[in-house]
Design an enzyme around this catalytic site. Sequence first.
Site, short mmCIF file in Angstrom:
data_model
loop_
_atom_site.label_atom_id
_atom_site.label_comp_id
_atom_site.label_asym_id
_atom_site.label_seq_id
_atom_site.Cartn_x
_atom_site.Cartn_y
_atom_site.Cartn_z
N GLY A 166 0.80 -1.23 0.00
CA GLY A 166 0.00 0.00 0.00
C GLY A 166 0.83 1.28 0.00
CB SER A 196 3.50 -1.29 -4.48
OG SER A 196 3.17 -0.64 -3.26
#
Length: 237
Positions: A166, A196
């Site tokens: 995140g 990610s």
Amino acid sequence: MPIIASNFKTNHTRKTTKEYIEKLNNYLKNSSIKNEVLVFPTSTSFDSFYTVSSLEIGAQNAYCTNNGSFTGEIGLEQLEEFNIKTILIGHSERRHILSESQEDIAKKYEFYKQQGFKIVYCIGEPLEVKNQGLEKILEYIFEQFIGIDINYSNLILAYEPVWAIGTGVTATNEDIEKIHSAIKEKISKPLLYGGSVKVENVRDICQIANVDGALIGTASWKVEDFIQIIENTKDLK
Ligand code: 13P
């Protein structure tokens, strides 16, 4: 063929989950996608979805019980109602934010293993461990296998470095390769990378040695993006 998984975390409602799964299912039905696709919605959005065989709906979490008095939790009975046979265990948000201990996690693992569930088991180090170097990272990761039967036939692993989740910061391809090969040397199970991953980098990541797919949060929450992620990896071995 990479395994591609979406973790909704605490996102989407019952209505938007239904729309998402219908769109994704239509796409999978109409294209000749061979990837194994997993979606982990919130438990309030479970339903008797019609899905093609390559799409599986899983639980982000459940307690190690059939039913009983465990306020706020769901158990096997609630998963069986919707024929859910896949579960995420050991996600770093449950370890670090919800304070699940390795012992709690191992109990959960054992219970759902006994039920024959497909288990996506997450491991990964926080930033302060990453900063201590590869040896410490591996030591930390292998401690996350205490109490876990690594020979379980229906096991998929997901390496998710906590500092990459995140944050928009993905581990370098070199880091991913090093850690994945060290894990694979000891545990010969499909191993996903998470942290990610997005439309733009999923193909590169899935081509790294010993990466068998991706577990995606943020970049998977729009169905169009998740479909693009599958498109970008569909021809990979
Ligand atoms: P992000 O893709 O948002 O970094 O989350 C990864 C993750 O935690 C998937 O389980």
